[in-house]
Write a protein that holds these residues in place. Structure first.
Motif, PDB file in Angstrom:
ATOM      1  N   ILE A  72       6.127  38.326   3.318  1.00  0.00           N
ATOM      2  CA  ILE A  72       5.954  37.239   4.284  1.00  0.00           C
ATOM      3  C   ILE A  72       6.309  37.709   5.689  1.00  0.00           C
ATOM      4  N   THR A  73       7.450  38.371   5.840  1.00  0.00           N
ATOM      5  CA  THR A  73       7.872  38.798   7.173  1.00  0.00           C
ATOM      6  C   THR A  73       6.920  39.836   7.759  1.00  0.00           C
ATOM      7  N   GLY A  74       6.421  40.738   6.923  1.00  0.00           N
ATOM      8  CA  GLY A  74       5.474  41.729   7.409  1.00  0.00           C
ATOM      9  C   GLY A  74       4.147  41.110   7.810  1.00  0.00           C
ATOM     10  N   ALA A  75       3.688  40.138   7.040  1.00  0.00           N
ATOM     11  CA  ALA A  75       2.452  39.446   7.398  1.00  0.00           C
ATOM     12  C   ALA A  75       2.605  38.728   8.724  1.00  0.00           C
ATOM     13  N   LEU A  97       7.661  40.089  20.345  1.00  0.00           N
ATOM     14  CA  LEU A  97       8.741  41.048  20.560  1.00  0.00           C
ATOM     15  C   LEU A  97       9.996  40.649  19.787  1.00  0.00           C
ATOM     16  N   ALA A  98      10.266  39.341  19.696  1.00  0.00           N
ATOM     17  CA  ALA A  98      11.430  38.882  18.939  1.00  0.00           C
ATOM     18  C   ALA A  98      11.262  39.170  17.451  1.00  0.00           C
ATOM     19  N   ALA A  99      10.057  38.957  16.916  1.00  0.00           N
ATOM     20  CA  ALA A  99       9.805  39.278  15.516  1.00  0.00           C
ATOM     21  C   ALA A  99       9.941  40.782  15.272  1.00  0.00           C
ATOM     22  N   LEU A 100       9.490  41.585  16.229  1.00  0.00           N
ATOM     23  CA  LEU A 100       9.641  43.040  16.117  1.00  0.00           C
ATOM     24  C   LEU A 100      11.115  43.433  16.119  1.00  0.00           C
ATOM     25  N   ALA A 101      11.907  42.819  17.010  1.00  0.00           N
ATOM     26  CA  ALA A 101      13.336  43.132  17.072  1.00  0.00           C
ATOM     27  C   ALA A 101      14.050  42.698  15.797  1.00  0.00           C
ATOM     28  N   ASP A 102      13.670  41.554  15.247  1.00  0.00           N
ATOM     29  CA  ASP A 102      14.268  41.100  13.989  1.00  0.00           C
ATOM     30  C   ASP A 102      13.995  42.093  12.871  1.00  0.00           C
ATOM     31  N   TRP A 103      12.782  42.583  12.826  1.00  0.00           N
ATOM     32  CA  TRP A 103      12.418  43.557  11.792  1.00  0.00           C
ATOM     33  C   TRP A 103      13.196  44.859  11.959  1.00  0.00           C
ATOM     34  N   LEU A 104      13.331  45.346  13.174  1.00  0.00           N
ATOM     35  CA  LEU A 104      13.970  46.638  13.403  1.00  0.00           C
ATOM     36  C   LEU A 104      15.493  46.568  13.316  1.00  0.00           C
ATOM     37  N   LEU A 105      16.091  45.446  13.722  1.00  0.00           N
ATOM     38  CA  LEU A 105      17.544  45.369  13.844  1.00  0.00           C
ATOM     39  C   LEU A 105      18.235  44.689  12.670  1.00  0.00           C
ATOM     40  N   PHE A 106      17.544  43.783  11.999  1.00  0.00           N
ATOM     41  CA  PHE A 106      18.222  42.977  10.986  1.00  0.00           C
ATOM     42  C   PHE A 106      17.564  43.030   9.610  1.00  0.00           C
ATOM     43  N   GLY A 127      10.689  48.067   2.759  1.00  0.00           N
ATOM     44  CA  GLY A 127      10.393  46.891   1.953  1.00  0.00           C
ATOM     45  C   GLY A 127       8.907  46.606   1.852  1.00  0.00           C
ATOM     46  N   PHE A 128       8.108  47.227   2.727  1.00  0.00           N
ATOM     47  CA  PHE A 128       6.666  47.019   2.708  1.00  0.00           C
ATOM     48  C   PHE A 128       6.012  47.983   1.717  1.00  0.00           C
ATOM     49  N   ARG A 129       4.892  47.539   1.158  1.00  0.00           N
ATOM     50  CA  ARG A 129       4.154  48.343   0.194  1.00  0.00           C
ATOM     51  C   ARG A 129       2.761  48.651   0.734  1.00  0.00           C
ATOM     52  N   LEU A 130       2.165  49.715   0.206  1.00  0.00           N
ATOM     53  CA  LEU A 130       0.842  50.112   0.675  1.00  0.00           C
ATOM     54  C   LEU A 130      -0.199  49.032   0.373  1.00  0.00           C
ATOM     55  N   SER A 131       0.010  48.270  -0.687  1.00  0.00           N
ATOM     56  CA  SER A 131      -0.934  47.189  -1.008  1.00  0.00           C
ATOM     57  C   SER A 131      -0.959  46.106   0.060  1.00  0.00           C
ATOM     58  N   HIS A 132       0.112  46.007   0.847  1.00  0.00           N
ATOM     59  CA  HIS A 132       0.134  45.016   1.919  1.00  0.00           C
ATOM     60  C   HIS A 132      -0.896  45.331   3.002  1.00  0.00           C
ATOM     61  N   ALA A 133      -1.338  46.587   3.071  1.00  0.00           N
ATOM     62  CA  ALA A 133      -2.279  46.988   4.117  1.00  0.00           C
ATOM     63  C   ALA A 133      -3.608  46.266   3.990  1.00  0.00           C
ATOM     64  N   TRP A 134      -3.988  45.862   2.791  1.00  0.00           N
ATOM     65  CA  TRP A 134      -5.229  45.098   2.645  1.00  0.00           C
ATOM     66  C   TRP A 134      -4.961  43.613   2.392  1.00  0.00           C
ATOM     67  N   GLN A 135      -3.720  43.264   2.069  1.00  0.00           N
ATOM     68  CA  GLN A 135      -3.398  41.851   1.870  1.00  0.00           C
ATOM     69  C   GLN A 135      -3.166  41.127   3.201  1.00  0.00           C
ATOM     70  N   GLY A 194       3.679  52.235   7.916  1.00  0.00           N
ATOM     71  CA  GLY A 194       4.096  53.608   8.149  1.00  0.00           C
ATOM     72  C   GLY A 194       5.438  53.700   8.864  1.00  0.00           C
ATOM     73  N   ILE A 195       5.636  52.876   9.875  1.00  0.00           N
ATOM     74  CA  ILE A 195       6.921  52.881  10.591  1.00  0.00           C
ATOM     75  C   ILE A 195       8.045  52.434   9.680  1.00  0.00           C
ATOM     76  N   ASP A 196       7.754  51.457   8.818  1.00  0.00           N
ATOM     77  CA  ASP A 196       8.794  50.936   7.927  1.00  0.00           C
ATOM     78  C   ASP A 196       9.275  51.991   6.947  1.00  0.00           C
ATOM     79  N   GLN A 197       8.428  52.942   6.595  1.00  0.00           N
ATOM     80  CA  GLN A 197       8.813  53.970   5.629  1.00  0.00           C
ATOM     81  C   GLN A 197       9.707  55.047   6.230  1.00  0.00           C
ATOM     82  N   VAL A 198       9.682  55.213   7.544  1.00  0.00           N
ATOM     83  CA  VAL A 198      10.432  56.312   8.167  1.00  0.00           C
ATOM     84  C   VAL A 198      11.537  55.831   9.093  1.00  0.00           C
ATOM     85  N   ARG A 199      11.578  54.557   9.408  1.00  0.00           N
ATOM     86  CA  ARG A 199      12.597  54.084  10.358  1.00  0.00           C
ATOM     87  C   ARG A 199      13.973  54.092   9.706  1.00  0.00           C
ATOM     88  N   PRO A 200      15.025  54.316  10.506  1.00  0.00           N
ATOM     89  CA  PRO A 200      16.381  54.326   9.937  1.00  0.00           C
ATOM     90  C   PRO A 200      16.826  52.922   9.566  1.00  0.00           C
TER      91      PRO A 200
END
Length: 242
Positions: free
Chosen positions: A100-103, A151-160, A165-173, A218-224
């Motif tokens: 949901i959050t990624g969508a 930008l707030a949604a991006l900051a929430d994803w990166l900071l909190f 948590g994302f999967r490759l299947s989400h790329a077409w969903q 892709g960013i979600d797989q490598v971000r700290p």
């Protein structure tokens, strides 16, 4: 794989404290970890989205027509999900599903990309309509809905939010709804309340929705990982602390 909620035969009939601790499921002893900072930030995100929507409705001659615009729909979903996520973080409950959050993140990024990088598509139903002369309230609403909330949604994803948590299947969903909305604007431009995009613009929007999803995954797989509090209660051991 062992099930932490089940007990072995050797500890089922134990009466000493160690045996009792081994029989206790991990969910029963895990402490409630509240995250007040994440809760406060998400509450502010919900308030920003609701403020932008309210200002847009007050400045529009047909407020109900705004619900047909992609930006309004995405920000309304953001307000609801952020409010629920803030409550979960405050109460120490399980976070909202990454699906949901990624969508939502990809939905909010699409109109922001259109507004700031694709001026040819700025007149479509993916962004807010120009209802007349620019006013302070209308300009603030537009700024909140296509700049601040993405930008707030991006900051929430990166900071909190924990990574990976994302999967490759989400790329077409995730692009499914933007593509359905694009088809809606092409088939029923009058109902959408905006002129239909051209073939080139529609193809660009479709490609952008897929690329945004792939880039996000892709960013979600490598971000700290952010500095989140972790549960130090042992899920399977007899000792309460590691």
């Amino acid at each position: 794989m062992s099930d932490p909620t089940r007990t072995s035969q050797s500890t089922r009939y134990a009466t000493d404290p160690a045996g009792a601790a081994a029989r206790t499921p991990a969910a029963a002893v895990a402490p409630t970890i509240r995250r007040p900072l994440a809760a406060a930030f998400r509450a502010l995100v919900a308030a920003a989205a609701l403020t932008g929507l309210l200002l847009a409705a007050l400045g529009s001659p047909a407020p109900a027509q705004l619900l047909t615009h992609f930006t309004v729909q995405a920000n309304l979903a953001l307000a609801l999900v952020s409010a629920g996520s803030a409550h979960r973080a405050w109460a120490g409950r399980r976070p909202v599903s990454p699906w949901i959050t990624g969508a939502l993140l990809s939905f909010l990024a699409l109109p922001a990309l259109i507004h700031h990088a694709l001026p040819a598509a700025d007149a479509t139903a993916f962004v807010l309509p120009d209802t007349g002369l620019p006013t302070t309230a209308r300009a603030l609403s537009h700024h909140l809905l296509v700049t601040v909330t993405p930008l707030a949604a991006l900051a929430d994803w990166l900071l909190f939010t924990a990574p990976r948590g994302f999967r490759l299947s989400h790329a077409w969903q995730w692009p499914a709804y933007p593509l359905l909305y694009l088809a809606f604007t092409l088939a029923l431009p009058t109902a959408a309340g905006a002129p239909p995009p051209t073939a080139a613009t529609g193809l660009t929007l479709a490609l952008a929705s897929f690329l945004l999803s792939l880039i996000t995954i892709g960013i979600d797989q490598v971000r700290p990982s952010p500095r989140l509090r972790k549960n130090r209660i042992s899920p399977t051991g007899i000792s309460p602390l590691k």
